[in-house]
Design a protein around this motif. Structure first.
Motif, PDB file in Angstrom:
ATOM      1  N   TYR A  40       9.109   4.281 -11.703  1.00 33.45           N
ATOM      2  CA  TYR A  40       9.534   5.660 -11.443  1.00 33.45           C
ATOM      3  C   TYR A  40       8.344   6.612 -11.524  1.00 33.45           C
ATOM      4  O   TYR A  40       8.108   7.442 -10.654  1.00 33.45           O
ATOM      5  N   LEU A  41       7.569   6.433 -12.593  1.00 29.40           N
ATOM      6  CA  LEU A  41       6.419   7.316 -12.829  1.00 29.40           C
ATOM      7  C   LEU A  41       5.428   7.251 -11.669  1.00 29.40           C
ATOM      8  O   LEU A  41       4.908   8.264 -11.210  1.00 29.40           O
ATOM      9  N   THR A  42       5.175   6.023 -11.183  1.00 29.99           N
ATOM     10  CA  THR A  42       4.170   5.886 -10.140  1.00 29.99           C
ATOM     11  C   THR A  42       4.728   6.211  -8.766  1.00 29.99           C
ATOM     12  O   THR A  42       4.009   6.652  -7.893  1.00 29.99           O
ATOM     13  N   ARG A  43       6.030   5.960  -8.580  1.00 28.45           N
ATOM     14  CA  ARG A  43       6.573   6.117  -7.235  1.00 28.45           C
ATOM     15  C   ARG A  43       7.178   7.491  -6.990  1.00 28.45           C
ATOM     16  O   ARG A  43       7.437   7.859  -5.863  1.00 28.45           O
ATOM     17  N   SER A  61       0.886  13.653 -11.572  1.00 22.76           N
ATOM     18  CA  SER A  61      -0.131  13.460 -10.545  1.00 22.76           C
ATOM     19  C   SER A  61      -1.190  12.518 -11.075  1.00 22.76           C
ATOM     20  O   SER A  61      -1.564  12.562 -12.230  1.00 22.76           O
ATOM     21  N   SER A  62      -1.633  11.659 -10.229  1.00 24.67           N
ATOM     22  CA  SER A  62      -2.556  10.624 -10.653  1.00 24.67           C
ATOM     23  C   SER A  62      -3.305  10.135  -9.431  1.00 24.67           C
ATOM     24  O   SER A  62      -2.843  10.323  -8.314  1.00 24.67           O
ATOM     25  N   ALA A  68       0.827  -1.211   0.000  1.00 23.74           N
ATOM     26  CA  ALA A  68       0.000   0.000   0.000  1.00 23.74           C
ATOM     27  C   ALA A  68       0.862   1.261   0.000  1.00 23.74           C
ATOM     28  O   ALA A  68       0.422   2.312  -0.446  1.00 23.74           O
ATOM     29  N   GLY A  69       2.078   1.166   0.521  1.00 24.24           N
ATOM     30  CA  GLY A  69       2.915   2.363   0.602  1.00 24.24           C
ATOM     31  C   GLY A  69       4.226   2.170  -0.119  1.00 24.24           C
ATOM     32  O   GLY A  69       4.575   1.069  -0.551  1.00 24.24           O
ATOM     33  N   MET A  70       4.945   3.255  -0.239  1.00 30.42           N
ATOM     34  CA  MET A  70       6.210   3.263  -0.963  1.00 30.42           C
ATOM     35  C   MET A  70       7.217   2.258  -0.409  1.00 30.42           C
ATOM     36  O   MET A  70       7.765   1.435  -1.137  1.00 30.42           O
ATOM     37  N   GLN A  71       7.458   2.301   0.916  1.00 30.84           N
ATOM     38  CA  GLN A  71       8.525   1.486   1.488  1.00 30.84           C
ATOM     39  C   GLN A  71       8.222   0.013   1.335  1.00 30.84           C
ATOM     40  O   GLN A  71       9.084  -0.779   0.944  1.00 30.84           O
ATOM     41  N   ASN A 107      -1.285   4.076 -17.852  1.00 29.04           N
ATOM     42  CA  ASN A 107      -0.398   4.128 -19.004  1.00 29.04           C
ATOM     43  C   ASN A 107       0.963   3.517 -18.685  1.00 29.04           C
ATOM     44  O   ASN A 107       1.551   2.837 -19.522  1.00 29.04           O
ATOM     45  N   ALA A 108       1.432   3.771 -17.463  1.00 27.82           N
ATOM     46  CA  ALA A 108       2.743   3.245 -17.075  1.00 27.82           C
ATOM     47  C   ALA A 108       2.759   1.729 -17.159  1.00 27.82           C
ATOM     48  O   ALA A 108       3.780   1.131 -17.497  1.00 27.82           O
ATOM     49  N   SER A 109       1.638   1.084 -16.852  1.00 26.71           N
ATOM     50  CA  SER A 109       1.615  -0.376 -16.948  1.00 26.71           C
ATOM     51  C   SER A 109       1.416  -0.839 -18.384  1.00 26.71           C
ATOM     52  O   SER A 109       1.837  -1.926 -18.762  1.00 26.71           O
ATOM     53  N   LEU A 110       0.799   0.014 -19.188  1.00 30.48           N
ATOM     54  CA  LEU A 110       0.548  -0.367 -20.584  1.00 30.48           C
ATOM     55  C   LEU A 110       1.818  -0.280 -21.432  1.00 30.48           C
ATOM     56  O   LEU A 110       2.007  -1.068 -22.358  1.00 30.48           O
ATOM     57  N   LEU A 111       2.696   0.677 -21.113  1.00 29.19           N
ATOM     58  CA  LEU A 111       3.886   0.902 -21.947  1.00 29.19           C
ATOM     59  C   LEU A 111       4.734  -0.365 -22.112  1.00 29.19           C
ATOM     60  O   LEU A 111       4.973  -0.789 -23.253  1.00 29.19           O
ATOM     61  N   PRO A 112       5.192  -0.997 -21.006  1.00 26.99           N
ATOM     62  CA  PRO A 112       5.991  -2.208 -21.224  1.00 26.99           C
ATOM     63  C   PRO A 112       5.171  -3.347 -21.821  1.00 26.99           C
ATOM     64  O   PRO A 112       5.721  -4.212 -22.501  1.00 26.99           O
ATOM     65  N   TRP A 113       3.859  -3.340 -21.584  1.00 25.29           N
ATOM     66  CA  TRP A 113       3.032  -4.395 -22.182  1.00 25.29           C
ATOM     67  C   TRP A 113       3.081  -4.287 -23.697  1.00 25.29           C
ATOM     68  O   TRP A 113       3.196  -5.296 -24.400  1.00 25.29           O
TER      69      TRP A 113
END
Lengths: 138, 661
Positions: free
Chosen positions: B292-295, B300-301, B90-93, B247-253
């Protein structure tokens, strides 16, 4: 011309077509993120019709229509304030007095008509939480 | 105690990985096998430590040790046990630790599988994977440590888990997504090893074939589950919004899918060797970029975590990967040049190349739209976003072209296809497609061009696939004399990758049908009082009852929230259809944070989708958002078919019998 060259040519043509297709109507899809004061005072400098604004809901200004389907409130950003009107049955869960929001829509005669109301979620949410307030007091 | 242990293990694995990389590097220099073994063991131990450390954090989450900042931040005493697991990501760490944990499991598997194989490649595979592991371990140890204690000592209770994450889908979606992202590290590492050692034949591709397919399957399912979550939890009525994180998940797909197609040409024809290398490098880089994009909070998202200084490290890591890749490609460009040449536009090779071209174009389109706010701000000072209109405008035609290739590509012959065979293969499907499109147009009275093309292609491609199965089964039956049923399964058994591929394609076609259904969607915002009846499309909605449930009245089901509930009696075409309860929750461990639960009645053709916006408990006035979504079920059904097809391709029974991945 060898087949390889022909194929490269096809790829280039396809690439150019795609780029042309993207740029043809690109300006009309652009939604600039503007400041409230720019929108109110320098309205003529924008080519676009749609905008995004960010700011906070001014305390005590949220007002619902009688059927509760339309909400209006004052959005404040620094010293600038703009009235916002938004119609939807599903107001975001985090929308309330003081909430940080982003609105998207059009501007007409001093009122911002938002067809999209977004609340800033995760980060804001952490700041407001009771846990953080505990650690802040310490 | 457990936290200290976990933290120590995490730090130890950092040291062990450094040692492992150094030792394996020494082996590549001096050829002394001892160094390789030592490096391998060091990285194995490091991976085991990471796994133990993750288990430690999980135990702390489960037993609600609020002396840890992370545990206090992402769970509370009232959080249902099941959702304490989700606290892990749920969190970054936690998610960084979870990330490196999955990578560690993969590393152990790779070392085990290849213990007696690929003696030349393995040192570099190990070094590459070790380097990736080291980066995430550094982040986890020194910047975002999940075992950080709370500065002010004990707090009585944690903050609880974000209500949006308290959904069963969110128990599965993030782990799957991580598996799908991290899995690409393996083919990437083998690609790097091939480049460095100059072993550029198809060994690195064949040995990672299954890894790639499994990874692709995980990523595909994860993306769709993310859509499913948005659909049932976010309550805006759709499953895909071109949000930066989606989109970040779609790119490598997109590039990963291009890759699993184009490696087939390298395997068969030894062509496209540079291209495949580029694709796997880009795909891996995009998985890091997506993280990187999500973390990092650069965009903003809804899903993005708060901005941190982690971004800069990710940025330099990505630069490092790209620079290394480009140098290697330049050094090896001559050896990578392909031997065979393309011969025709209507051959299987060209079909694959067009497929790749489309996937890459789609990737660049999504990348451009996602990064545009950042780029425009850097150039003009104003942040300019482009939303769904941009993405739909470009992605729909590209997607339809791709759908066309899905049907046609697999039937093209290698090198070149004769006009006769084109006619033989495609006449009947084209007729079927035209007839169905005609019927569809007449019944729906839709005149928009994209839906019509989409229906034409969907029926055309589906007909091609069914015809292939039919022809294959018939041929097999003639050969062996067995029944249709048995012949069909023998057909699958004998040519798994081909027919598995067809089944995956069929799943994609079904999803396209679901996407197309969007043109029919209806939405209405209703303000209702008890007893009111309102009509949306063919549905009459009667508001019959409302009440409140709290943690006190329903301790078993609502331990951490209260719920306002309305009952809606629904008739369809005038006769009783169903009764739905729509509810709005208020999470008591989250400052009464409200969250609307979508109530959904899904059928094959229509979903009735209702969200309770608000309910006044005194007057009973309820605000409802009602949507009638069409054909959405086909997206989820298509997913199951896609999974089935992938499993056929992967030869799961063989896998169980102990064939290597």
């Amino acid at each position: 011309m060898s087949f390889r060259k022909k194929f490269i040519l096809v790829v280039i043509v396809f690439g150019l077509l795609t780029v042309a297709w993207i740029s043809m109507d690109f300006k009309s899809q652009e939604v600039p993120f503007v400041s409230v004061s720019d929108l109110v005072n320098n309205n003529e400098m924008f080519r676009q019709d749609r905008f995004r604004l960010g700011g906070n809901v001014q305390e005590g200004t949220i007002h619902y229509s009688d059927d509760k389907l339309t909400v209006d409130f004052l959005l404040e950003q620094g010293d600038s304030i703009i009235p916002v009107e938004h119609t939807s049955a599903a107001i975001p869960d985090l929308f309330k007095d003081g909430a940080q929001v982003i609105v998207e829509g059009s501007y007409k005669d001093g009122i911002f008509y938002a067809d999209n109301l977004m609340t800033k979620c995760a980060s804001r949410y952490e700041e407001e939480s009771k846990y953080t307030s505990v650690s802040e007091t310490n | 105690m457990i936290a200290i242990l976990g933290n120590t293990l995490l730090l130890m694995s950092f040291a062990f990985t450094i040692y492992g990389i150094l030792s394996a590097s020494l082996y590549t220099a001096n050829g002394n096998r001892k160094f390789m073994l030592s490096g391998e063991r060091a990285i194995l131990s490091s991976s085991v430590f990471v796994i133990l450390s993750t288990i430690g954090l999980l135990i702390e989450l489960l037993r609600s040790n609020f002396t840890l900042e992370y545990v206090a931040r992402y769970s509370s005493a009232e959080t249902p046990t099941l959702y304490k697991f989700s606290g892990l990501w749920a969190g970054m760490q936690g998610s960084l630790l979870f990330w490196v944990m999955i990578l560690s499991v993969f590393i152990i598997l790779v070392i085990y599988q290849n213990r007696n194989r690929h003696q030349k490649l393995m040192p570099w595979v190990l070094i590459t994977l070790g380097a990736i592991q080291l980066f995430f371990l550094a982040m986890s140890n020194f910047f975002e440590n999940p075992f950080t204690p709370i500065p002010a000592g004990m707090v009585m209770n944690g903050m609880g888990l974000n209500p949006l994450l308290q959904n069963p889908v969110m128990l599965i979606h993030p782990p799957l997504l991580y598996l799908g992202f991290i899995g690409f590290s393996i083919p990437f590492a083998f690609g790097m090893a091939a480049m460095i050692t100059g072993e550029l034949d198809t060994v690195w591709i064949r040995t990672t074939r299954r890894w790639t397919l499994v990874t692709w399957l995980f990523l595909s399912v994860a993306i769709i589950m993310g859509g499913r979550w948005a659909y049932v939890e976010l309550g805006w009525g759709g499953y895909w919004a071109w949000d930066p994180v989606e989109n970040a998940s779609l790119l490598p797909w997109l590039t990963g899918t291009a890759y699993i197609h184009s490696v087939l040409i390298q395997e068969k024809k030894n062509m496209l060797r540079i291209w495949n290398m580029v694709l796997i490098m880009v795909t891996f880089t995009l998985t890091i970029f997506g993280t990187y994009l999500t973390r990092s909070g650069v965009v903003s998202s809804v899903h993005a975590f708060a901005a941190t200084d982690l971004g800069i490290w990710f940025f330099w890591f990505i630069i490092l990967i790209l620079v290394t890749n480009i140098i290697l490609l330049v050094v090896r460009r001559k050896e990578l040049a392909s031997v065979n040449k393309l011969e025709s536009f209507v051959g299987r090779e060209s079909g694959f190349l067009f497929n790749n071209m489309l996937f890459v174009a789609m990737m660049l389109t999504v990348l451009w739209g996602t990064m545009y706010p950042i780029l425009s701000e850097a150039v003009t000072g104003t942040k300019i976003t482009v939303g769904s209109p941009y993405f739909n405008r470009v992605m729909i035609p590209l997607g339809l072209l791709l759908l066309f290739l899905t049907g046609v590509g697999p039937l093209l012959a290698w090198r070149r296809t004769t006009t006769r065979s084109l006619r033989r293969n495609f006449t009947l499907p084209l007729i079927v497609g035209l007839i169905l499109t005609g019927i569809f147009g007449a019944v729906s009275k839709i005149t928009m061009i994209y839906p019509l093309i989409s229906v034409l292609l969907i029926s055309f491609v589906a007909a091609i696939i069914f015809l292939e199965f039919f022809k294959g089964t018939k041929a097999r039956r003639r050969m062996t004399g067995a029944g249709y049923f048995r012949s069909f399964f023998e057909l699958l058994e004998k040519n798994r990758s081909r027919y598995g591929g067809y089944i995956v394609h069929l799943g994609i076609v079904m999803m396209f049908l679901g996407f197309t259904g969007k043109v029919f969607d209806k939405e209405a915002d209703l303000s209702m009082n008890q007893g009111d009846i309102k009509t949306v499309g063919r549905y009459d909605i009667e508001y019959t009852d409302y009440w409140l449930e709290t943690p006190e009245t329903n301790p078993d089901t609502r331990s951490n929230h209260a719920a306002k509930i309305v009952t809606l009696k629904i008739s369809k075409n005038g006769s009783y259809y169903t009764t739905l309860n729509a509810e709005r929750r208020f999470y008591t461990d989250q400052n009464n944070q409200p969250s609307s639960e979508v109530s959904l009645k899904a059928t094959l053709f229509e979903d009735l989708y209702i969200v309770l916006g608000s309910l006044d408990l005194h007057s009973g006035n309820a605000i409802l958002k009602v949507r009638v979504n069409h054909l959405v079920s086909w997206v989820w059904l298509g997913t199951f078919v896609l999974i089935l097809g992938s499993l056929v391709s992967l030869n799961i029974s063989g896998l169980i019998k102990g064939k290597s991945l």
